[in-house]
Structure formats: structure tokens, C-alpha cells
Design a protein around this motif. Sequence first.
Motif, short mmCIF file in Angstrom:
data_model
loop_
_atom_site.label_atom_id
_atom_site.label_comp_id
_atom_site.label_asym_id
_atom_site.label_seq_id
_atom_site.Cartn_x
_atom_site.Cartn_y
_atom_site.Cartn_z
N PHE A 99 31.62 19.56 -29.46
CA PHE A 99 32.97 19.67 -30.03
C PHE A 99 33.78 20.73 -29.26
O PHE A 99 34.92 20.49 -28.87
CB PHE A 99 32.87 20.03 -31.50
N TYR A 100 33.17 21.87 -29.04
CA TYR A 100 33.88 22.94 -28.36
C TYR A 100 34.26 22.52 -26.94
O TYR A 100 35.32 22.88 -26.43
CB TYR A 100 33.04 24.21 -28.35
N GLN A 101 33.39 21.75 -26.31
CA GLN A 101 33.68 21.28 -24.97
C GLN A 101 34.83 20.27 -24.97
O GLN A 101 35.75 20.37 -24.17
CB GLN A 101 32.44 20.61 -24.38
N ALA A 102 34.75 19.32 -25.91
CA ALA A 102 35.81 18.33 -26.02
C ALA A 102 37.15 19.02 -26.27
O ALA A 102 38.19 18.62 -25.75
CB ALA A 102 35.51 17.34 -27.14
N ALA A 103 37.11 20.09 -27.05
CA ALA A 103 38.34 20.79 -27.41
C ALA A 103 38.94 21.58 -26.26
O ALA A 103 40.11 21.98 -26.31
CB ALA A 103 38.07 21.72 -28.59
N SER A 104 38.16 21.79 -25.21
CA SER A 104 38.69 22.60 -24.11
C SER A 104 39.88 21.92 -23.44
O SER A 104 40.66 22.56 -22.75
CB SER A 104 37.57 22.88 -23.10
N LYS A 105 40.01 20.61 -23.69
CA LYS A 105 41.15 19.88 -23.11
C LYS A 105 42.34 19.84 -24.07
O LYS A 105 43.34 19.21 -23.78
CB LYS A 105 40.72 18.43 -22.80
N GLU A 276 50.72 5.98 -34.82
CA GLU A 276 50.64 5.78 -33.36
C GLU A 276 50.70 7.12 -32.63
O GLU A 276 50.03 7.31 -31.61
CB GLU A 276 51.78 4.89 -32.86
N GLU A 277 51.51 8.03 -33.16
CA GLU A 277 51.59 9.35 -32.53
C GLU A 277 50.27 10.10 -32.67
O GLU A 277 49.86 10.83 -31.77
CB GLU A 277 52.72 10.17 -33.16
N ALA A 282 45.32 12.56 -30.66
CA ALA A 282 43.87 12.65 -30.79
C ALA A 282 43.12 12.05 -29.60
O ALA A 282 41.90 11.89 -29.65
CB ALA A 282 43.43 11.93 -32.08
N ALA A 283 43.86 11.79 -28.54
CA ALA A 283 43.24 11.12 -27.39
C ALA A 283 42.02 11.88 -26.86
O ALA A 283 41.05 11.28 -26.42
CB ALA A 283 44.27 10.96 -26.28
N TRP A 285 40.00 13.81 -28.62
CA TRP A 285 39.06 14.20 -29.67
C TRP A 285 37.85 13.28 -29.74
O TRP A 285 37.04 13.38 -30.66
CB TRP A 285 39.73 14.19 -31.04
N GLU A 286 37.75 12.39 -28.83
CA GLU A 286 36.71 11.36 -28.88
C GLU A 286 35.33 11.92 -29.24
O GLU A 286 34.92 12.95 -28.70
CB GLU A 286 36.63 10.64 -27.54
N ASN A 287 34.67 11.26 -30.11
CA ASN A 287 33.34 11.61 -30.64
C ASN A 287 33.37 12.75 -31.66
O ASN A 287 32.37 13.01 -32.32
CB ASN A 287 32.35 11.97 -29.54
N TRP A 288 34.50 13.45 -31.78
CA TRP A 288 34.55 14.62 -32.66
C TRP A 288 35.76 14.59 -33.59
O TRP A 288 36.25 15.63 -34.02
CB TRP A 288 34.53 15.91 -31.83
N ARG A 289 36.24 13.41 -33.91
CA ARG A 289 37.47 13.35 -34.68
C ARG A 289 37.30 13.82 -36.13
O ARG A 289 38.23 14.32 -36.75
CB ARG A 289 38.06 11.94 -34.63
N ALA A 290 36.07 13.71 -36.66
CA ALA A 290 35.82 14.25 -38.00
C ALA A 290 35.92 15.77 -37.97
O ALA A 290 36.50 16.39 -38.88
CB ALA A 290 34.45 13.82 -38.51
N TYR A 291 35.37 16.36 -36.94
CA TYR A 291 35.45 17.83 -36.83
C TYR A 291 36.87 18.30 -36.61
O TYR A 291 37.31 19.30 -37.18
CB TYR A 291 34.50 18.34 -35.73
N ALA A 292 37.61 17.58 -35.79
CA ALA A 292 39.02 17.94 -35.58
C ALA A 292 39.77 17.88 -36.91
O ALA A 292 40.53 18.80 -37.26
CB ALA A 292 39.64 17.01 -34.55
N THR A 293 39.52 16.82 -37.67
CA THR A 293 40.17 16.66 -38.97
C THR A 293 39.78 17.80 -39.91
O THR A 293 40.63 18.39 -40.58
CB THR A 293 39.75 15.32 -39.61
N PHE A 294 38.51 18.12 -39.91
CA PHE A 294 38.03 19.16 -40.83
C PHE A 294 38.64 20.52 -40.49
O PHE A 294 39.03 21.28 -41.38
CB PHE A 294 36.51 19.23 -40.78
N TYR A 295 38.73 20.82 -39.22
CA TYR A 295 39.35 22.09 -38.81
C TYR A 295 40.84 22.10 -39.16
O TYR A 295 41.40 23.13 -39.53
CB TYR A 295 39.12 22.35 -37.31
#
Length: 305
Positions: A99-105, A276-277, A282-283, A285-295
Motif C-alpha cells: 500500500f505504501y509503495q502504491a501510494a508513492s505515486k 467517473e472522476e 483512484a487510478a 490505487w490499484e490493489n489497495w482501494r479498500a485501504y485508500a478508502t479506509f484512510y
Amino acid sequence: MKWKRHESYLEILPPKEFDFKECLVFLGRSSQEVLHQIKAGSVYKLLKIKDETILLKISGSSPSILIEFPIQFPSSNTYEEIAEYIWEWFDFDQDLNGFYQAASKDEMLQSLIAKYKGLRVIGIPDLFEALTWAIIGQQINLGFAYTLKKRFVEQFGESLTFEGDTYWLYPSYEKIAQIRVEELRGLQFTRRKAEYIIGVARAMANGKLTKASLLQQKEYQPIKKSLMAIRGVGAWTADYVMMKCLQIPDAFPIADAGLHQALKLQLGLKQKPAIEEINVIAANWENWRAYATFYLWRSLYESNK
DNA sequence: ATCCAGGAACTGT
DNA sequence: ACAGTTCATGGA
């Protein structure tokens, strides 16, 4: 799963990316919560495993979590199931480095992680609780949702009082399978919600709906489809349950009103983003969209009651 | 008062 | 497949 049984307590050894205090903030988000209590930095929770009802006192003792048993010790073959429940509850199977890696972008996620590092998706391991709590929360404000849940639990759940505090178990599906719609109407559930909840209880009592059979399907879409076949479960509820109960880190309740509100605030938008936005946002956030939502949800109760 | 809440089913086209 | 309506209540 890593845990050790000591003479008078159980020690859970979580992965490194975990902050008990951050998770406590989440657990303390509503003063109306009836399924656990927080006192002096420890979480008290009643758990029923088979026929044993056990009060847990859960404390952070970095890097471990300690589980004590204020009333009485569990029987020795129950320790492992308690450890499993805690492991699932705090979602310790996920490796948050991904998750932290995906978030670096993603600038916004990076700033949320900087604030809430070590927060994990606090789950609802029990399928009946996860499904019916989601149904209760549909289309009403969260405060009222907690009011309804409290009434539901206090009307139909089991409880135990110890040293002046009462601890509750969520009602069982066996019990709810036998009640009538009118009994829930009396607690101010809408007729439809009452029907949905009793329907879920009956499907589970019949053995037609189990967590194991959902998880057996492995893939995202078939699981979601199975959930949505349940009356009262639409896309939002299916994703919510996949996120909170089935521990799917990419589950994404994209239509969630709280998610929209959080995105608006975090991104400084004039109005809430359209679906759509959000897909564009969330482009990464792939594989971690639940975590993104939770944060993002976490960002909504900065100063909560 | 009016609109929105951690939506989903139902109805009509 | 798609859009509009209904369900029901509390909070802002």
C-alpha cells in the motif's frame, strides 16, 4: 499468524507496519458503539467462541498486542481462535508495504499515510454482523446508524455485566431468523431494512449463505455477484462487506457518501466528485482501494465525538 | 423548510 | 439497460 500463550495472557505479534494507537482512534470513533469499550487505552470486547463467552482486554505493548482475560481464562483450545479473531480484526495478513509503495505515486494518499501510518482496515470478521451493519447504515447518517445498531444489539444480543460495565455480543443469525419484521419496525428500522436483515439471518440459518462459501470463490467479481444476489445487498454493501469481512484490500465502495465527502475535502474540490472522476483519481490505487478508502474515512473524524 | 445521510428495490419506459 | 420514484428517519 504469530502469537504466544503466556501464563496469564495471550501475546499477538503483529507485522511491523502497525500502530495500535491509530487503530484505537478508529475504534473510538463513536460514543454509541456497543460492541466494545475503550478504557485507559485498552479495548474491552466480549467474544463468543463455540459455547464460551470470554471478555477480552486488548492492550498495545509495542510491538505486541496483549490479550488479558478479566473475568476468566478461556479453555486451552480456545486461545488459538481468539488469536485468529484478533489477527483478522486488525487485518494482519496484509503487507502494508504494498500500500505504501502504491501510494508513492499519489500525493493525497502519501499525506494521509504520513498522518495515519500503521492504521489498518479494522474489520468485522463475523459475516452476519458485517452484512447487517452495512444494511443498517444504508442511506442514513452514521449517528442514527449507531443508534439503530445499539437498539438492535440491546434488544436481541446477549450481554454480560462485570464490575458495573455491560458488554454485548452482536445478535446471532439464529435468533434474528426467528423474529418478525414488526419487531424491528418498533426499533425504527424501515420495513425494507427489517426484511433485508431477517432475510440475511434466514439465509445463514439455512446454511445457504456462509463466509466460507463466499471466500471459496477467490475472485473479486464472482464474490461480488454472489453478495449482490442477496436481497438488500447492492454494489455498495457488497464492496463494504468484501472490505471489512472478506479482507479484500482492493474492494472499493465507490458510491460511498463518506468517500465522496473525504475526497472533496482532501482535494479541495468545490463539490463532491462524480463516479467517473473518482475512477480517474483512484487510478493509482490499484490493489489497495479498500485501504485508500479506509484512510479517507479516517480523515473525516479528525475531531470526532 | 430543504437537502443529504457510509443505498437498494421497485416501477415504467 | 436506464432513469425516476419510493422507502423512512435524523441531523445540519
